[in-house]
Write a protein that holds these residues in place. Structure first.
Motif, mmCIF file in Angstrom:
data_model
loop_
_atom_site.group_PDB
_atom_site.id
_atom_site.type_symbol
_atom_site.label_atom_id
_atom_site.label_comp_id
_atom_site.label_asym_id
_atom_site.label_seq_id
_atom_site.Cartn_x
_atom_site.Cartn_y
_atom_site.Cartn_z
ATOM 1 N N MET A 48 0.822 -1.210 0.000
ATOM 2 C CA MET A 48 0.000 0.000 0.000
ATOM 3 C C MET A 48 0.856 1.261 0.000
ATOM 4 O O MET A 48 1.990 1.257 0.457
ATOM 5 N N THR A 49 0.255 2.326 -0.497
ATOM 6 C CA THR A 49 0.864 3.650 -0.482
ATOM 7 C C THR A 49 -0.202 4.631 -0.037
ATOM 8 O O THR A 49 -1.357 4.493 -0.414
ATOM 9 N N VAL A 50 0.178 5.564 0.793
ATOM 10 C CA VAL A 50 -0.771 6.597 1.210
ATOM 11 C C VAL A 50 -0.223 7.944 0.758
ATOM 12 O O VAL A 50 0.989 8.173 0.764
ATOM 13 N N SER A 51 -1.118 8.799 0.351
ATOM 14 C CA SER A 51 -0.751 10.155 -0.035
ATOM 15 C C SER A 51 -1.630 11.111 0.763
ATOM 16 O O SER A 51 -2.850 10.986 0.772
ATOM 17 N N ILE A 52 -1.004 12.038 1.451
ATOM 18 C CA ILE A 52 -1.715 12.987 2.305
ATOM 19 C C ILE A 52 -1.524 14.390 1.727
ATOM 20 O O ILE A 52 -0.394 14.803 1.465
ATOM 21 N N GLU A 59 5.380 18.337 10.599
ATOM 22 C CA GLU A 59 5.673 18.082 12.019
ATOM 23 C C GLU A 59 4.376 17.917 12.812
ATOM 24 O O GLU A 59 4.320 17.137 13.758
ATOM 25 N N MET A 60 3.358 18.638 12.429
ATOM 26 C CA MET A 60 2.075 18.572 13.121
ATOM 27 C C MET A 60 1.291 17.312 12.720
ATOM 28 O O MET A 60 0.551 16.754 13.521
ATOM 29 N N MET A 61 1.487 16.850 11.507
ATOM 30 C CA MET A 61 0.719 15.721 10.985
ATOM 31 C C MET A 61 1.389 14.368 11.198
ATOM 32 O O MET A 61 0.732 13.339 11.164
ATOM 33 N N ARG A 62 2.684 14.362 11.428
ATOM 34 C CA ARG A 62 3.457 13.107 11.486
ATOM 35 C C ARG A 62 2.867 12.098 12.468
ATOM 36 O O ARG A 62 2.656 10.936 12.113
ATOM 37 N N ASP A 63 2.572 12.510 13.697
ATOM 38 C CA ASP A 63 2.030 11.574 14.693
ATOM 39 C C ASP A 63 0.644 11.081 14.312
ATOM 40 O O ASP A 63 0.332 9.902 14.469
ATOM 41 N N LEU A 64 -0.180 11.967 13.819
ATOM 42 C CA LEU A 64 -1.528 11.575 13.399
ATOM 43 C C LEU A 64 -1.464 10.553 12.262
ATOM 44 O O LEU A 64 -2.166 9.535 12.278
ATOM 45 N N ILE A 65 -0.619 10.795 11.311
ATOM 46 C CA ILE A 65 -0.473 9.880 10.178
ATOM 47 C C ILE A 65 0.062 8.533 10.655
ATOM 48 O O ILE A 65 -0.465 7.479 10.292
ATOM 49 N N ALA A 66 1.089 8.557 11.473
ATOM 50 C CA ALA A 66 1.674 7.308 11.973
ATOM 51 C C ALA A 66 0.662 6.512 12.793
ATOM 52 O O ALA A 66 0.535 5.297 12.631
ATOM 53 N N THR A 67 -0.086 7.182 13.650
ATOM 54 C CA THR A 67 -1.086 6.498 14.475
ATOM 55 C C THR A 67 -2.187 5.900 13.612
ATOM 56 O O THR A 67 -2.597 4.756 13.807
ATOM 57 N N THR A 68 -2.647 6.655 12.650
ATOM 58 C CA THR A 68 -3.752 6.203 11.801
ATOM 59 C C THR A 68 -3.366 5.010 10.938
ATOM 60 O O THR A 68 -4.111 4.041 10.836
ATOM 61 N N PHE A 79 8.833 -4.824 7.015
ATOM 62 C CA PHE A 79 7.884 -3.744 6.835
ATOM 63 C C PHE A 79 7.046 -3.494 8.090
ATOM 64 O O PHE A 79 6.095 -2.739 8.062
ATOM 65 N N ALA A 80 7.396 -4.108 9.186
ATOM 66 C CA ALA A 80 6.586 -4.024 10.405
ATOM 67 C C ALA A 80 6.568 -2.634 11.020
ATOM 68 O O ALA A 80 5.613 -2.252 11.670
ATOM 69 N N LYS A 81 7.592 -1.861 10.849
ATOM 70 C CA LYS A 81 7.666 -0.513 11.425
ATOM 71 C C LYS A 81 7.273 0.526 10.385
ATOM 72 O O LYS A 81 7.453 0.327 9.191
ATOM 73 N N SER A 82 6.742 1.626 10.867
ATOM 74 C CA SER A 82 6.380 2.717 9.973
ATOM 75 C C SER A 82 7.638 3.239 9.285
ATOM 76 O O SER A 82 8.659 3.439 9.930
ATOM 77 N N ARG A 83 7.561 3.482 7.980
ATOM 78 C CA ARG A 83 8.716 3.959 7.212
ATOM 79 C C ARG A 83 8.324 5.213 6.460
ATOM 80 O O ARG A 83 7.861 5.155 5.346
#
Length: 84
Positions: A48-52, A59-68, A79-83
């Protein structure tokens, strides 16, 4: 035509429309089990690929994106960790 010319090794090449036989539970092949197996094999993070698109700073979105998106699992340990 699109499916006929796709890569024969890709799941898209094998996917077709259903009919009464392919969408019915059979004694040796429950449809739910097949769907789960297909999902488990093909819906993984490494495929999968995500585009935001946002006006907010990364910096403000990084945690939200990683959590989601970290909830999407992978069967491949590399591939187990967020990259990002």
């Amino acid at each position: 035509m699109h499916k006929q010319t796709s890569n024969p090794d890709h799941p898209f090449h094998k996917f077709s429309v259903g009919n009464k036989h392919t969408l019915s539970d059979l004694p040796d092949r429950p449809v739910a089990d097949e769907l789960f197996s297909f999902w488990h094999q093909n819906y993984q993070a490494q495929y999968m690929t995500v585009s935001i698109v946002t006006a907010e700073p990364i910096e403000m979105m990084r945690d939200l994106i990683a959590t989601t998106f970290s909830a999407i699992k992978s069967n491949d340990p590399k591939f187990a960790k967020s990259r990002y």
